[in-house]
Scaffold this motif. Sequence first.
Motif, short mmCIF file in Angstrom:
data_model
loop_
_atom_site.label_atom_id
_atom_site.label_comp_id
_atom_site.label_asym_id
_atom_site.label_seq_id
_atom_site.Cartn_x
_atom_site.Cartn_y
_atom_site.Cartn_z
N UNK A 32 0.83 -1.21 0.00
CA UNK A 32 0.00 0.00 0.00
C UNK A 32 0.86 1.26 0.00
N UNK A 33 1.90 1.25 0.82
CA UNK A 33 2.82 2.39 0.86
C UNK A 33 3.53 2.58 -0.47
N UNK A 34 3.98 1.48 -1.05
CA UNK A 34 4.68 1.54 -2.33
C UNK A 34 3.80 2.17 -3.40
N UNK A 35 2.57 1.70 -3.51
CA UNK A 35 1.68 2.18 -4.56
C UNK A 35 1.24 3.62 -4.31
N UNK A 36 1.03 3.96 -3.04
CA UNK A 36 0.68 5.34 -2.70
C UNK A 36 1.82 6.29 -3.06
N UNK A 37 3.04 5.90 -2.73
CA UNK A 37 4.19 6.79 -2.96
C UNK A 37 4.42 7.06 -4.44
N UNK A 38 4.11 6.08 -5.28
CA UNK A 38 4.24 6.31 -6.72
C UNK A 38 3.36 7.48 -7.15
N UNK A 39 2.10 7.47 -6.69
CA UNK A 39 1.17 8.54 -7.03
C UNK A 39 1.60 9.85 -6.36
N UNK A 40 1.96 9.76 -5.11
CA UNK A 40 2.36 10.94 -4.33
C UNK A 40 3.54 11.66 -4.97
N UNK A 41 4.60 10.92 -5.26
CA UNK A 41 5.80 11.52 -5.82
C UNK A 41 5.57 12.06 -7.23
N UNK A 42 4.78 11.35 -8.00
CA UNK A 42 4.46 11.80 -9.36
C UNK A 42 3.80 13.18 -9.33
N UNK A 43 2.80 13.34 -8.49
CA UNK A 43 2.06 14.60 -8.45
C UNK A 43 2.83 15.69 -7.71
N UNK A 44 3.62 15.31 -6.73
CA UNK A 44 4.44 16.30 -6.04
C UNK A 44 5.44 16.93 -7.02
N UNK A 45 6.08 16.09 -7.84
CA UNK A 45 7.04 16.58 -8.82
C UNK A 45 6.35 17.44 -9.88
N UNK A 75 5.18 19.01 3.19
CA UNK A 75 4.17 18.81 2.15
C UNK A 75 3.38 17.53 2.39
N UNK A 76 2.08 17.60 2.17
CA UNK A 76 1.21 16.44 2.35
C UNK A 76 -0.05 16.60 1.53
#
Length: 272
Positions: A32-45, A75-76
């Motif tokens: 769950x963390x792995x898949x969330x972080x993919x989305x999180x980092x993509x949109x943060x960048x 950031x969150x």
Amino acid sequence: MDESGKGFLNSAEQKVFIFGGVILDRSNVYNALRDFKVVFQKHKQKLREIINQQIPHENGSQVKSDRIHNMFSEFELHAAYLFNPEREDVRKGNVIKENPWKFYPNEVRMELVNEVFKAIDPYIEKIYMFKIDRSSFTDFCNDINSKPTDILSYQLLIPNVLKEYDSWLETNGGTGVIIPDRLDSKIRELFVEFLQDKSLQNLWSEPITVESYTNAFTQIIDLITYCFYVVYTDAQHKQNYKAIKRVYFKYLGKHIEIKDLVKKLREDLEEE
């Protein structure tokens, strides 16, 4: 867990208090963390790139750099700011922290929400929404000759929250811990006090409180609770109401069980 509607008894806008919680099995936490972080980092960048393009170099590059740094400090994905991009952190009439989401196109913000829920959907065991409607709570307090107060609502709600989770853990053969966002001292004390109940055999004896910007799951339940609130109250005046409703029924509704505190309290009185 995360709450929405604190101070609901005296608020002109908030008419319901919600304490929402998502249950995740420990075996699913990493994925769950792995898949969330993919989305999180993509949109943060992507958001950082857009902001960098839109903020001019007025008054020197350092001013621009400081503005961007301030926006991305701690950031969150905070629902109150993500869904209300015009909202800023203001103190004494001065903006102390700009809302970075005001630079993100509306449709892309909703893409982000959709992608977060799609990513986390396979790993959700259950979502509980514990709610207190102001009118029914006030009527109940009048019936038991008590003054309706925020602290009384917490005193009545928290033991029911803990019993529900303990029962779920008992049924599913596990042990667990409550992980809320930062709590004010009174609510934390109540959690610690009620967790000492000897009948709660499956819960860690105190909540592990976190700062939301450090914890992915706290950010996720914050988004979930906000969307639930919008749908439950039929808040058609809210920005992106229709889009929120669509994503809610696509990913969240199937997992959610609503727990009405006043209904439970009245049932308990009848049993007595």
